[in-house]
Motif scaffolding. Structure first.
Motif, short mmCIF file in Angstrom:
data_model
loop_
_atom_site.label_atom_id
_atom_site.label_comp_id
_atom_site.label_asym_id
_atom_site.label_seq_id
_atom_site.Cartn_x
_atom_site.Cartn_y
_atom_site.Cartn_z
N VAL A 1 0.82 -1.18 0.06
CA VAL A 1 -0.04 -0.04 -0.06
C VAL A 1 0.87 1.08 -0.01
O VAL A 1 1.80 1.66 1.12
N GLU A 2 0.82 1.96 -0.96
CA GLU A 2 1.78 3.24 -1.21
C GLU A 2 1.16 4.30 -0.61
O GLU A 2 -0.23 4.75 -0.73
N THR A 3 1.95 5.19 -0.01
CA THR A 3 1.66 6.73 0.43
C THR A 3 2.44 7.72 -0.18
O THR A 3 3.59 7.56 -0.68
N ASP A 4 1.80 8.84 -0.27
CA ASP A 4 2.72 10.15 -0.81
C ASP A 4 3.31 10.60 0.47
O ASP A 4 3.33 10.35 1.53
N ARG A 5 3.99 11.84 -0.07
CA ARG A 5 4.88 12.59 1.17
C ARG A 5 3.94 13.14 2.16
O ARG A 5 4.26 13.36 3.27
N ALA A 6 2.52 13.07 1.75
CA ALA A 6 1.66 13.65 2.98
C ALA A 6 1.16 12.55 3.57
O ALA A 6 0.21 12.97 4.67
N GLY A 7 1.43 11.74 3.51
CA GLY A 7 0.98 10.39 4.18
C GLY A 7 -0.33 9.76 3.70
O GLY A 7 -0.92 8.79 4.49
N ASN A 8 -0.75 10.26 2.59
CA ASN A 8 -1.98 9.96 2.02
C ASN A 8 -2.04 8.41 1.17
O ASN A 8 -0.89 8.51 0.42
N PHE A 9 -2.90 7.67 1.26
CA PHE A 9 -2.59 6.46 0.72
C PHE A 9 -3.24 6.34 -0.81
O PHE A 9 -4.29 6.82 -0.82
N GLY A 10 -2.34 6.03 -1.67
CA GLY A 10 -2.38 6.58 -3.16
C GLY A 10 -2.82 5.48 -3.91
O GLY A 10 -3.72 5.20 -4.92
N PHE A 11 -2.30 4.08 -3.77
CA PHE A 11 -2.35 3.02 -4.46
C PHE A 11 -1.95 1.47 -3.67
O PHE A 11 -1.31 1.62 -2.58
N VAL A 12 -2.72 0.55 -4.09
CA VAL A 12 -2.72 -0.76 -3.57
C VAL A 12 -2.10 -1.65 -4.59
O VAL A 12 -2.69 -1.66 -5.82
N THR A 13 -1.30 -2.56 -4.35
CA THR A 13 -0.87 -3.61 -5.24
C THR A 13 -0.96 -4.89 -4.44
O THR A 13 -1.01 -5.12 -3.63
N ALA A 14 -1.80 -5.66 -5.38
CA ALA A 14 -2.42 -6.90 -5.04
C ALA A 14 -2.41 -8.07 -6.11
O ALA A 14 -2.22 -7.66 -7.03
N GLU A 15 -2.14 -9.33 -5.60
CA GLU A 15 -2.40 -10.31 -6.42
C GLU A 15 -3.65 -10.97 -6.59
O GLU A 15 -4.25 -11.25 -5.57
N SER A 16 -4.36 -10.88 -7.72
CA SER A 16 -5.71 -11.23 -8.00
C SER A 16 -5.76 -12.42 -8.85
O SER A 16 -5.00 -12.84 -9.80
N LEU A 17 -6.79 -13.47 -8.29
CA LEU A 17 -6.86 -14.54 -9.22
C LEU A 17 -7.59 -14.63 -10.51
O LEU A 17 -8.57 -13.78 -10.52
N ILE A 18 -7.05 -15.39 -11.45
CA ILE A 18 -7.78 -15.33 -12.56
C ILE A 18 -7.92 -16.77 -12.94
O ILE A 18 -7.56 -17.70 -12.09
N ASP A 19 -8.80 -16.99 -14.07
CA ASP A 19 -8.94 -18.44 -14.38
C ASP A 19 -7.91 -19.42 -14.84
O ASP A 19 -7.88 -20.60 -14.04
N LYS A 20 -6.72 -18.60 -15.10
CA LYS A 20 -5.44 -19.68 -15.12
C LYS A 20 -4.48 -19.25 -14.66
O LYS A 20 -3.33 -19.21 -15.14
N GLY A 21 -4.58 -18.81 -13.36
CA GLY A 21 -3.31 -18.18 -12.58
C GLY A 21 -3.76 -17.12 -11.60
O GLY A 21 -4.68 -16.84 -11.17
N PRO B 1 -5.44 2.42 -8.15
CA PRO B 1 -5.54 3.87 -7.20
C PRO B 1 -6.90 3.52 -6.17
O PRO B 1 -7.78 2.91 -6.20
N LEU B 2 -6.49 4.08 -4.80
CA LEU B 2 -7.29 4.27 -4.08
C LEU B 2 -8.19 5.66 -3.90
O LEU B 2 -7.67 6.52 -4.29
#
Length: 516
Positions: A155-175, A182-183
């Protein structure tokens, strides 16, 4: 981090049965529990709070007795419980439920003076198994959707401490795929994401003494006619019980008659589409792109029909790992064959539609030369939805649904069907919510009502103990996802002429976009 976890109190599906006199679900004596997959959502929210700080709010909709589920959520790490409860909310389908929850989220954000950074939900509820409310909630809120998350990587934050992006592993049909969204965003989690901890005794004591807050229809202005049974595009026409009794037969491999019978059983299974993934000609289907979508649209009440209605299959493309070639997926071909019967019954045209997945698709006609796109002979048109400008990355599911909705409003189909794959179970709710129409999930039967002309959609519910027939009488298109291999594969596939392919270029502006 300001997190909202949407939870649901559900009846124990193993105990659900039918009232033989009324033909309705018999809820008397049923044990109510917190939806099991919501435990994983609560656990993940608690872990994020421990890592980044902040506050967790548990939000639910239901009768007053749903306070029990909220108290369990409080014992499992939530700081506040909020229950949307009002007779006007009763009987709502997934779209009406998502609208109600979205209004509640906006009310809570206004009270706190800040938005939720992340809304986390269990992948689906065990009583309905539709998995539709979370993606439809994201559309109602106008924020991205990330489904079937098995791991939150960062979960990424900017210099002001606001949460900007989330990176996640998402299941799909073949992996799985790695998404950076963006949040704020709506996220569903799968069971494998964590192991929910057991609440301590002091946690249970604290939760038992807590009083969840209530929100009524008067608190969620404006309600209008978008919630409850009156605001639901779909309604249950009838339900019936399911007999789970099975017949067991033992075959002796030393007997020729038993061997012939076994071969016959396998042949029947192949004929039902259970294993038949390739066209009868042995040629690899199609070409095109990586992802799916399809034209569907809302029919204005005053629209005068000047041509035959349209039935559309929202097709998926699949890549053969052995050859690396991209072709039309087996569930798409099965759906096209089933849709052909609906088109005949409704004297309608039949189309199959695909939505571009990214910049690699420059011209689908070049990817699918004459004679290589194999489809059932009943298909009248093939539609490709392409971005109106080059993309810097792969179009995520939110963007594809945004593009498809724009085109569907032009095509105005009566019926739009999609396969109930992992991608389809997320894409179709997003599309239906953008079109503000109904959607029935995981159908095992489709038919046209000879009296009304409506699509009769049959699906299992309550853990398969009940079969429900659902209709979408007022809004269009009538949308449904269909389980793969329920319908037989088409008995015949023919080359599709490039002259019958139509291209639509849709706008790619959309705030709800993720980056692969």
């Amino acid at each position: 981090m300001n997190i909202c976890v949407c939870i649901k109190q559900v009846p124990d599906t193993a105990e659900a049965g039918m009232d033989p006199e009324t033909g309705r679900i018999n809820r008397s004596g049923l044990t109510n529990i917190l939806n099991p997959l919501d435990l994983n959502a609560l656990e993940e929210a608690a872990r994020l709070k421990e890592k980044y700080g902040g506050r967790v709010t548990a939000l639910s909709m239901g009768p007053a007795q749903a306070e029990t589920a909220l108290r369990e959520a409080l014992a499992r790490g939530a700081d506040r419980g909020v229950l949307c409860t009002d007779r006007r909310f009763a009987g709502g389908d997934t779209w009406a439920t998502s609208v109600t929850l979205a209004l509640a989220v906006r009310r809570l954000e206004a009270e706190a003076g800040k938005k939720f950074d992340l809304l986390i939900c269990g992948r689906q509820a065990v009583d309905g198994d539709t998995a539709q409310v979370p993606p439809e909630l994201s559309v109602s809120l106008g924020i991205p959707f990330v489904g079937c998350v098995r791991k939150i990587k960062d979960v990424e934050t900017d210099r002001a401490g606001n949460f900007g992006f989330v990176t996640a592993e998402s299941l799909i049909d073949k992996g799985y795929e790695i998404l950076r969204a963006p949040l704020p965003a709506v996220m569903t989690v799968v069971k494998d994401i964590n192991v929910p901890r057991l609440p301590s005794f002091p946690d249970w004591v604290r939760a038992r003494e807590a009083v969840p807050d209530h929100l009524s229809s008067a608190d969620l202005d404006p309600i209008g006619e978008r919630t409850g049974a009156s605001g639901s595009p779909t309604r249950v026409l009838r339900i019936s019980g399911v007999d789970h009794a099975k017949k067991t037969e033992f075959l002796n491999p030393d007997k020729k008659g038993d061997i012939r019978k076994l071969i016959s059983l396998f042949t029947q299974a192949l004929g039902r589409g259970g294993l038949q993934n390739q066209p009868a000609s042995g040629r690899e289907p199609g070409s095109g792109e990586k992802d799916l979508s399809v034209p569907a649209a809302v029919l204005p009440q005053a629209r005068v029909k000047t041509e035959r209605p349209l039935v559309i299959v929202l097709g998926e493309l699949a890549t053969d790992p052995a050859t690396g070639r991209t072709g039309i997926s087996a569930p798409t071909l099965e759906l096209a064959a089933a849709a052909a019967g609906l088109a005949r019954a409704g004297n309608a045209r039949l189309g199959v539609c695909f939505t571009a997945a990214g910049p690699e698709t420059v011209n689908p006609a070049e990817d699918a030369p004459e004679g290589e796109m194999l489809l059932p002979p009943e298909v009248d048109r093939v539609f490709f939805i392409l971005p109106d400008r080059p993309l810097t990355g792969t179009a995520d599911i939110c963007l594809r649904s945004f593009m498809a909705a724009e085109v569907l409003r032009e095509l105005r189909p009566e019926i739009a069907l999609g396969p109930a794959t992992m991608d389809g179970r997320a894409f179709m709710p997003l599309l239906a919510a953008r079109l503000e129409t109904g959607l029935t999930a995981d159908c095992t039967g489709l038919a046209i009502d000879p009296e009304s002309g409506n699509l009769l959609q049959t699906r299992p519910a309550f853990g398969g103990n009940i079969m429900a027939v659902i209709v979408c009488g007022e809004r269009r298109p009538q949308m449904a996802t269909v389980r793969p291999h329920v319908f037989p594969a088409p008995p015949k596939l023919v080359p599709f002429s490039n002259e019958k392919i139509e291209y639509f270029y849709a706008a790619v502006e959309c705030s709800a976009r993720s980056e692969v």
